[in-house]
Each structure stands twice: as C-alpha cells, then as structure tokens.
Write a protein that holds these residues in place. Structure first.
Motif, PDB file in Angstrom:
ATOM      1  N   SER A  86       0.836  -1.189   0.000  1.00 14.59           N
ATOM      2  CA  SER A  86       0.000   0.000   0.000  1.00 14.59           C
ATOM      3  C   SER A  86       0.876   1.247   0.000  1.00 14.59           C
ATOM      4  CB  SER A  86      -0.923   0.013   1.231  1.00 14.59           C
ATOM      5  OG  SER A  86      -0.159   0.110   2.422  1.00 14.59           O
ATOM      6  N   GLU A  87       0.282   2.349  -0.433  1.00 16.36           N
ATOM      7  CA  GLU A  87       0.945   3.646  -0.400  1.00 16.36           C
ATOM      8  C   GLU A  87      -0.025   4.653   0.216  1.00 16.36           C
ATOM      9  OE1 GLU A  87       3.971   4.454  -1.092  1.00 16.36           O
ATOM     10  OE2 GLU A  87       4.661   2.575  -1.968  1.00 16.36           O
ATOM     11  N   THR A  88       0.483   5.512   1.085  1.00 13.40           N
ATOM     12  CA  THR A  88      -0.355   6.458   1.808  1.00 13.40           C
ATOM     13  C   THR A  88       0.017   7.893   1.474  1.00 13.40           C
ATOM     14  OG1 THR A  88      -0.657   4.919   3.645  1.00 13.40           O
ATOM     15  CG2 THR A  88      -1.093   7.245   4.087  1.00 13.40           C
ATOM     16  N   LEU A  89      -0.998   8.704   1.224  1.00 18.18           N
ATOM     17  CA  LEU A  89      -0.816  10.136   1.033  1.00 18.18           C
ATOM     18  C   LEU A  89      -1.503  10.863   2.181  1.00 18.18           C
ATOM     19  CD1 LEU A  89      -1.634  10.539  -2.771  1.00 18.18           C
ATOM     20  CD2 LEU A  89       0.611  10.787  -1.723  1.00 18.18           C
ATOM     21  N   ALA A  90      -0.791  11.746   2.854  1.00 17.64           N
ATOM     22  CA  ALA A  90      -1.365  12.583   3.908  1.00 17.64           C
ATOM     23  C   ALA A  90      -1.601  13.974   3.325  1.00 17.64           C
ATOM     24  CB  ALA A  90      -0.432  12.646   5.105  1.00 17.64           C
ATOM     25  N   ILE A  91      -2.852  14.420   3.320  1.00 15.92           N
ATOM     26  CA  ILE A  91      -3.216  15.689   2.689  1.00 15.92           C
ATOM     27  C   ILE A  91      -3.782  16.615   3.764  1.00 15.92           C
ATOM     28  CG2 ILE A  91      -4.528  16.763   0.821  1.00 15.92           C
ATOM     29  CD1 ILE A  91      -4.818  13.905  -0.358  1.00 15.92           C
ATOM     30  N   PRO A  92      -2.969  17.532   4.297  1.00  9.91           N
ATOM     31  CA  PRO A  92      -3.462  18.424   5.358  1.00  9.91           C
ATOM     32  C   PRO A  92      -4.497  19.403   4.815  1.00  9.91           C
ATOM     33  CG  PRO A  92      -1.270  19.086   4.645  1.00  9.91           C
ATOM     34  CD  PRO A  92      -1.566  17.794   3.956  1.00  9.91           C
ATOM     35  N   GLN A  93      -5.458  19.759   5.661  1.00 10.59           N
ATOM     36  CA  GLN A  93      -6.463  20.735   5.252  1.00 10.59           C
ATOM     37  C   GLN A  93      -5.862  22.140   5.243  1.00 10.59           C
ATOM     38  OE1 GLN A  93     -10.464  20.519   6.373  1.00 10.59           O
ATOM     39  NE2 GLN A  93     -10.299  18.558   7.434  1.00 10.59           N
ATOM     40  N   PRO A  94      -6.332  22.992   4.358  1.00  3.57           N
ATOM     41  CA  PRO A  94      -5.845  24.371   4.353  1.00  3.57           C
ATOM     42  C   PRO A  94      -6.251  25.095   5.635  1.00  3.57           C
ATOM     43  CG  PRO A  94      -7.733  24.142   2.904  1.00  3.57           C
ATOM     44  CD  PRO A  94      -7.341  22.752   3.317  1.00  3.57           C
ATOM     45  N   THR A  95      -5.437  26.014   6.062  1.00  4.62           N
ATOM     46  CA  THR A  95      -5.745  26.790   7.259  1.00  4.62           C
ATOM     47  C   THR A  95      -6.819  27.818   6.953  1.00  4.62           C
ATOM     48  OG1 THR A  95      -4.083  28.467   6.765  1.00  4.62           O
ATOM     49  CG2 THR A  95      -3.354  26.521   8.011  1.00  4.62           C
ATOM     50  N   ALA A  96      -7.393  28.399   8.007  1.00  8.12           N
ATOM     51  CA  ALA A  96      -8.407  29.436   7.822  1.00  8.12           C
ATOM     52  C   ALA A  96      -7.830  30.637   7.089  1.00  8.12           C
ATOM     53  CB  ALA A  96      -8.971  29.852   9.183  1.00  8.12           C
ATOM     54  N   LEU A  97      -6.575  30.972   7.379  1.00  4.13           N
ATOM     55  CA  LEU A  97      -5.930  32.080   6.679  1.00  4.13           C
ATOM     56  C   LEU A  97      -5.776  31.772   5.200  1.00  4.13           C
ATOM     57  CD1 LEU A  97      -4.445  34.766   6.636  1.00  4.13           C
ATOM     58  CD2 LEU A  97      -2.342  33.538   7.277  1.00  4.13           C
ATOM     59  N   HIS A  98      -5.392  30.516   4.884  1.00  7.30           N
ATOM     60  CA  HIS A  98      -5.256  30.091   3.497  1.00  7.30           C
ATOM     61  C   HIS A  98      -6.574  30.269   2.748  1.00  7.30           C
ATOM     62  CE1 HIS A  98      -3.753  26.714   0.578  1.00  7.30           C
ATOM     63  NE2 HIS A  98      -3.967  27.858  -0.018  1.00  7.30           N
ATOM     64  N   GLU A  99      -7.672  29.911   3.388  1.00  8.29           N
ATOM     65  CA  GLU A  99      -8.971  30.025   2.734  1.00  8.29           C
ATOM     66  C   GLU A  99      -9.366  31.490   2.539  1.00  8.29           C
ATOM     67  OE1 GLU A  99     -12.128  27.496   4.059  1.00  8.29           O
ATOM     68  OE2 GLU A  99     -10.724  26.077   4.947  1.00  8.29           O
ATOM     69  N   ARG A 100      -9.085  32.348   3.527  1.00  9.54           N
ATOM     70  CA  ARG A 100      -9.419  33.773   3.375  1.00  9.54           C
ATOM     71  C   ARG A 100      -8.618  34.394   2.234  1.00  9.54           C
ATOM     72  NH1 ARG A 100      -9.997  33.635   9.140  1.00  9.54           N
ATOM     73  NH2 ARG A 100      -7.785  34.143   9.439  1.00  9.54           N
TER      74      ARG A 100
END
Length: 798
Positions: A86-100
């Motif tokens: 198997s291969e795993t990708l970890a995809i962090p969510q964008p921060t609130a600042l990133h979204e603004r």
C-alpha cells in the motif's frame, strides 16, 4: 458561486511500482462544509479517512467523491491498497488564513464572471426562461459540471488489418495451470486466424497432466506447433528467451508473447500485429484486457477469467473502433499478450536475466526499444481476457515488484513519471468506456439498466443514486446513465461495482452507437429536464427502446407533460394540466421550427404508452399524469419515497416561521419576499439555500444548507413554531413537507400537488386554499395556525 470559486484545491499523486501507478488524487477541493476528492485508482482500492477514522472507500477506475468536512480540520489520509502493498498520502487541510486569502484572490475573477454573464442574467430575470438560467448557473459553476473526456466523432469506423507476409511465432510459456491451458488450446488453431508457428515452452511443470496435454496437442498439430520442455522451472524470462531462440532458428516473422491464463477472441493475431505493419517504428503492441494494468477494461472480475461469450461480445465492439481512436502510444508494453517487432528483437535480443524469474523485464525491453527509436502502442481494436497474478504467490510477487522497481528506476529515471502522465491523460478513455458497455450485456443475468437522468442534482438525483446503489448491492454487474445538461448534449456514465467512467457525447447517434451492444436493456426514464435541447430527450428515448427494450418511467417532475416541467405558465402560476390548444409559450420549445405543445405531447405519448411501469411518488402526481395521458392509467404505480433520518417532535411555542429546502421562484421565493413585510414581529427562517433573485433582509434569516438530523436543533435555535411550504407548483413528493410534518409543529402549504396531499393527511397540517399571490389570506391562515397551537398548549397545560 463565490463559495465555489474560492474553494481551495490540492493536487497530488501516489507513488507507483515499476510498471503500474497505484492511482492518483487529481484534486482535493475544500469548501465550507464539504470536501470534493477526484482522481483514479489503477489497481486495488482506495480508502479515505480523516485522522484515522474510516470515512469512505472506493474501487473506482475514476472517481469523484463529496465528503462531509469535519469541523476540527483533521488531515485527510488517502491509502492506496493492493494485494501486496500500500501507499499512503497525507493531505493536510488548508488553514483558515489560506482560505481567506483564496477568497480574496478569487474575488476579481468572480466579479468579472458575473459581469460577463450580465446580459444572460437580465434575459433570465426578464423572461424567466429556465433554460437560460440553467446555462448561466452552469457557466458560473453553480451546478454539477463534472466533465468526462469527449467522445470523438470518429470513435467508430472501419479499420484494416493486413495479413503478415511471414508467419508470426507465438510463444506460450506454461507452468502448470492445467485448466487454463486446456481452455486456451482447445480453440487455439481456429482462434489465431492466420498462418503461425506456436512454440509451447513447458517450464518444468510438475503437474503430470501438462506434459501429456502438450504432447498430444503438438502431435495433433505438427505443422504449426513446436514443443520445448525444460527439465526444471526456470521462470517466465528464461522460458520466453528459450522460445525466442527457437523463433530465430525457425526464421519466423514477428513474435507474439501469450500467457496461458488468457482467452483470445477469434482472428486476434492479425489485429494485434496490424500496428507493426502500419508503422515500422512500432516495437510492441498490447491489446485491452480484463486485467492489464493501464489497459484494463473495468467491469470484469479480475480474479477470474470471464466467460467466452463476454469476451466475444466485448471484442466485437473493439473491432468497430476506428484506428484513429484505438491505437495510441503507451509507456510500456505488457507481456500477457504482446506483439514484438522482429527488427527490434534482432537488435535488442531477449529479456534481461537481471530481472530473475520475472517482473520488470518487458518494461526494460520496451525502454531499450525506445532508446533506438522504437515505440510501444496499445490497440483497443482487440480485447484479450486475462486472469493475472497466477505466476507467483503474493509474497514472492511483492518481493519481485520491489526489486524490479529499483532496477527500472535506476536505469530509466523518467519512466515512473511517464507512466503517471499517461495514466492521467488516459488517451484510451473513450475506447475503454465503449468496451465496458460492450461487456455488460453478457455479464447481466437480467436486462442491463440504462437510466436517463440530468445533472441538476436534487431529489431526482438522490432517488437515482439510491436505485443505482440498490442494483449494485444486489449483484448487478453494471449499468449506464445517460444525462442531459453536461458540457455537451449528452453525458454517458458507465457504473460498475469498481468504476465510474464518463464520456461527453456530441449527438444522439453517438449515444445510440455506444449502447447498441446492449441487446437486453431496461431503459428507465428518471428525469430529463435541464438540457440545452429539451426535445432531444424523447427522441433519444424512442430510439433506445426501439430494439426489444423494456421501458419504465419515474415521475420526479412533469417534463413528459410539458417543457415547463413544473407546469407553471408564463405568468408564473399553475392552472392545471395545459389544454391541447394552449398558446402559452411556457409550454412549448422555441426554435426554428419551434416545438409546440401539441408536438411535444406527440413526442412523449408513444413513450408513455410503451412504458410497462410508471412510478409516481404521490396520488396527486398519479391524478395529474392520468389527466394528461389517460392511456397511462394501467401502468401507473404509486410508490412514495422511503423516508429516513427524519426529525422528531418539537415542543410547541416558537414564534417564528420556518421554511425547509432550497428556495427559488418555483419553490415560493416571491411569496416569501412579499410575506416578509407583513408578519412583524415574526421572522422568516430559511433552512436551505436561496436563489440570487430571492432577497430577504434583516430581521429574516437565511441559515443555508442543513441535514435532516439538524432540523430539531435548528428549530429550537431559531425559535421556530410553524413551518411554511411556499411552493407555487405541484410537487411530485416533497421531502421538506414530510420532514416538517414529523416535528409535529403546524405545517402550512398551498392546495397544490404532493405537498397538499401530505398536509391534508396529517393532524398538524393546514392547507391554504387561496391562491399563492393572496398574501393577506396567507398571513391570516398563519396567524390562525399559531392561535390554534396556543390553544392546544393551554389545554395541555390545564
């Protein structure tokens, strides 16, 4: 629109083995409360989770999934899983600042898009033409705009396969697998279709039946067969190289490698060799298969060989594909069934023994051919079934893949990226879709479902997805959904338990040609509203059911009665089923020439008459349909939707008026705007999205989207004491009405359609018998309902 425009998107990809990418994540788009994940799985399966908790799992060849976004912003984990690793990708969510920041960057583009659409928006506001509104919403990305590859006009067409001047050598390495070998050899001479030399290499099989089987076959076919027996098992590479030595000695032409766990169709060899004869720079040719890594056709059980009849049915369509679409460059040939150009064999030699008993050798050979000007191609003009994974056990296979991957990466650093780029582009997507459809008819015990739906979402789409999920859960191997409202006239989706493939068709002829292999089909009309050419829907349906197909209808709206699928006239009101002599333009389709209401009914009446079962979701809909088409009475079946996750009772006493569901003009937007200034000190609370043309100012509240299990809490939060269903057209069911009634608060609706039917049957229901434009009467009825609840509460307290 703005929320869509400013969504944050991430693109990434999984690591891949030496020969096959596990898959890819094309994009992860983060909205306020949703996450859209799209990509593809090449082999195995994909599991998605948030911070370790399981959320969703898919086996798709290509997929697009919408997930609920957790509030605590955990990392999204994408785990690609095969039998071996198997291969795993970890995809962090964008921060609130990133979204603004994303919103700020997107604002100029959003404003420009709105400005560009201003003329169309004004035309929509002036005319109320839903077709214009849908087109504007699609261009502004406010509705489903998922696109598949365009299906070229040249998808089908005659192609020639010249016969080779010298007989090819077909090398068949064999190690045990007695049943597979029996099946392959039993029809081998006649299936090849051309003069050939078959080189059987018994790779030290320890099953005594193999030696006897091969000897008998060679004796029965002495002019075409050469049998070579190795004393001990040497592995695939050694067996193939032994066969290549024999082929050179026999002065044969080009060479074909063929695994014993395959089922070739009739006349397969000539088609496999055709690209080499057309282009001398072609070094290898590989066909499509049920299990061939990047050349796999979804819809087959990969662990098992399909039935011969399914192979033949799929291959018949493969032969119809034009060479323009069928033959394309691939990063490597695949050795289960691979033609090899004799001129490149003479220059390169056989497989490299550095790869041991097998895995990676054909990649290495194809890369060497590429270095001296050769290329590997796939041909979708041929379908050869393949079991796959039979040569080695899981542990040994994983070890060999890992070792081969290291050698390939070291020798050819750009190869892995080339595979990923090809897989992402997928130039064979159109051919793959056509072949998947071709295999469904024989795979289905019953008729293959062919749904006609739209891309607008809503209740019709929810019902369609439930029907699809139920069919797959009960063993249906696959189905087709033809949709209106995509980027082209038609969108064709092929759904199997492990994949969802999409193609955009330019005209109905293309759709009919794609579905022609489905001789046993069950055509099901779900909803056809929202397309650029409304009259094309009944025309296509009539062609799809013309060849002994069964036909059923689901009445999610009244599109079969009028192009105005909610039956509203040009004045925005409902006056019953239109009369045959109506001149109201809302009940016709503009054009040159226009489709009048009578012509519209003439298009649909044969379909309604042909329908074996017409499912409606309320008695009201049954009455309306029977009035429009008396011939439909015998086929109408009333079957209300199943309700799940509905809210429980709410304590009486709130002071505000709640409205459930998305609101536009048809759903009562104008009613609410006019009512808003007449109900002080009460407030309107909209639990749902609002159309841009519906404006409610403070103190009224627009909460936005909701889930059914949130209704109780939201009603308490906003002090809701009564529900209003403001729709001005007859609904075919109305989930919002049933959700509201389940709270036991008073529920009001106009005397229209399924909503009134449900309200009349409930003890807490109140029907407003006046017309929707009579706001004073509506306000009085609302106050009377509040007063009645006060009296009930007082009596209960006493």
């Amino acid at each position: 629109m703005l929320n869509h425009t400013v969504s944050v998107t991430t693109t990434c990809q999984a690591e891949q083995s030496w020969n096959t990418p596990f898959g890819r994540i094309d994009s992860v788009t983060w909205f306020n409360d949703k996450i859209e994940v799209s990509g593809a799985v090449c082999t195995g399966k994909l599991a998605l989770a948030f911070g370790g908790s399981h959320d969703h799992e898919t086996f798709d060849n290509a997929f697009s999934i919408t997930l609920n976004r957790p509030r605590d912003r955990p990392t999204l984990i994408a785990n690609f899983i095969t039998q071996d690793r198997s291969e795993t990708l970890a995809i962090p969510q964008p921060t609130a600042l990133h979204e603004r920041l994303a919103r700020l960057r997107a604002l100029p583009l959003a404003l420009f898009s709105i400005l560009r659409e201003t003329p169309a928006i004004c035309a929509f506001l002036w005319s109320g033409d839903s077709t214009i509104g849908i087109a504007v919403r699609r261009r502004l990305q406010l509705i489903d705009n998922i696109a598949g590859p365009y299906l070229p006009a040249t998808l089908f067409g005659a192609s020639s396969s010249p016969r080779p001047s010298a007989p090819p050598a077909i090398i068949l390495p064999i190690f045990n697998a007695y049943d597979d070998v029996v099946g392959l050899l039993s029809r081998f001479p006649q299936s090849v279709g051309i003069d050939h030399r078959l080189i059987l290499v018994n790779d030290g099989s320890d099953d005594p039946r193999i030696a006897k089987l091969l000897t008998n076959f060679a004796n029965a076919n002495p002019e075409t067969t050469i049998l070579v027996s190795l004393r001990r098992n040497m592995g695939f590479i050694a067996a193939v190289n032994t066969g290549l030595d024999v082929a050179r000695y026999e002065t044969c032409g080009h060479v074909i490698l063929l695994n014993s766990d395959t089922i070739p169709p009739d006349d397969w060899a000539c088609r496999l060799l055709a690209p080499i004869h057309h282009d001398r720079k072609v070094a290898t040719v590989t066909p499509m298969s049920s299990c061939a890594e990047i050349l796999t056709v979804p819809g087959f059980a990969r662990a098992e060989l399909p039935e011969l009849s399914q192979v033949i049915a799929t291959d018949k369509v493969a032969q119809r594909l034009s060479s323009y679409v069928a033959v394309t460059h691939i990063p490597t040939g695949i050795g289960f069934c691979m033609a090899m150009n004799r001129s490149y064999l003479d220059r390169i030699g056989g497989f490299d023994h550095a790869f041991g008993r097998g895995y990676g050798e054909e990649v290495d050979w194809c890369q060497k051919a590429q270095q001296i000007g050769g290329k590997s191609v796939a041909t979708a003009n041929l379908f050869v079934a393949h079991r796959g994974g039979a040569s080695f056990g899981a542990v040994e296979k994983a070890e060999r893949i890992q070792a081969a991957s290291a050698v390939i990466t070291n020798r050819y650093p750009g190869y892995d990226q080339a595979v990923q780029d090809w897989f992402h582009a997928d130039p064979l997507a159109a051919a793959r879709l056509a072949l998947t459809i071709a295999g469904l008819d024989d795979a289905c015990q019953a008729r293959t479902p062919v749904f006609l739906g739209h891309t607008l979402g809503g209740g019709a789409e929810i019902a369609l997805q439930k029907e699809i999920d139920k069919a797959l859960a009960t063993g249906c191997p696959g189905m087709v959904v033809v949709r209106v409202g995509g980027l082209r006239l038609w969108r064709v989706e092929v759904i199997t338990p492990e994949s969802r493939q999409i193609g955009e068709a330019i005209d109905e002829d293309q759709v009919v040609a794609l579905l022609s292999p489905l001789k046993r089909r069950q055509v099901i009309y779900s909803c056809g509203a929202g397309g650029a050419s409304p009259a094309a829907v009944p025309k296509l349906l009539r062609r799809l059911i013309s060849h002994h197909a069964s036909f059923d209808m689901r009445i999610h709206d009244f599109f079969c009665i009028s192009p105005s699928w909610n039956l509203l006239g040009s004045d925005g009101t409902y006056d019953g089923v239109p009369h045959d002599d109506t001149s109201d333009p809302a009940h016709s389709v503009p054009g040159n020439p226009p489709v009048t209401f009578l012509k519209w009914r003439a298009l649909w009446e044969p379909l309604v008459e042909k329908a074996q079962e017409i499912t409606v979701f309320s008695k009201s809909s049954a009455t309306i349909l029977a009035k429009a088409y008396p011939i439909a009475k015998h086929a109408i079946k009333v079957c209300p939707h199943t309700l799940g996750n509905i809210p429980g009772p709410i304590t009486v006493g709130g002071t505000n008026i709640g409205v459930l569901g998305s609101i536009d003009h048809v759903k009562g937007g104008t009613v609410l705007m006019r009512l808003a200034s007449h109900i002080a000190p009460r407030r309107l609370v909209i639990l749902g999205e609002m159309d841009s043309r519906v404006c409610l100012s403070s103190p009224h509240i627009v909460h936005g989207g909701y889930q059914p299990d949130q209704i109780t809490a939201l009603a308490r939060r906003y002090d809701i004491g009564l529900w209003l269903i403001p729709s001005i057209c007859p609904e075919t069911f109305s989930f919002a009405t049933h959700e509201a009634l389940s709270t036991e608060l008073p529920v009001l609706s106009f005397d229209l359609g399924a909503q009134a039917e449900a309200v009349k049957a409930a003890p807490n229901g109140y029907v407003v018998t006046t017309k929707p434009h009579d706001i004073a009467a509506l306000r009085d009825r609302i106050e009377a309902a509040f007063d009645a609840q006060k009296l009930i509460k007082f009596r209960s307290a006493s």
